[in-house]
Scaffold this motif. Structure first.
Motif: not given
Length: 65
Positions: A21-23, A25-26, A28, A40, A44
């Motif tokens: 999810i962190g990847v 967000l980054i 995006e 965001r 992330g």
């Protein structure tokens, strides 16, 4: 699988999911508006740190026991 094995598997899966999810967000944040200091992006990074940190702690704890 019961007890500690189920707990370890669940911890691994959820920690890996947090990092993914962190990847996302980054990716995006960077592809969307291009700002590296967007909320965001920072969220992330925190998700990746939390997921990776939990995986690390679980691995170290598993070796010590």
């Amino acid at each position: 699988m019961t007890g500690p094995g189920a707990h370890r598997t669940a911890t691994f899966v959820l920690s890996l999911l947090m990092a993914v999810i962190g990847v996302a967000l980054i990716v995006e944040a960077v592809s969307g508006d291009g700002s590296v200091i967007s909320p965001r992006f920072l969220l992330g990074v925190l998700f990746i740190a939390a997921g990776g940190g939990r995986l690390y702690v679980d691995r170290v704890k598993g070796r010590g026991a």
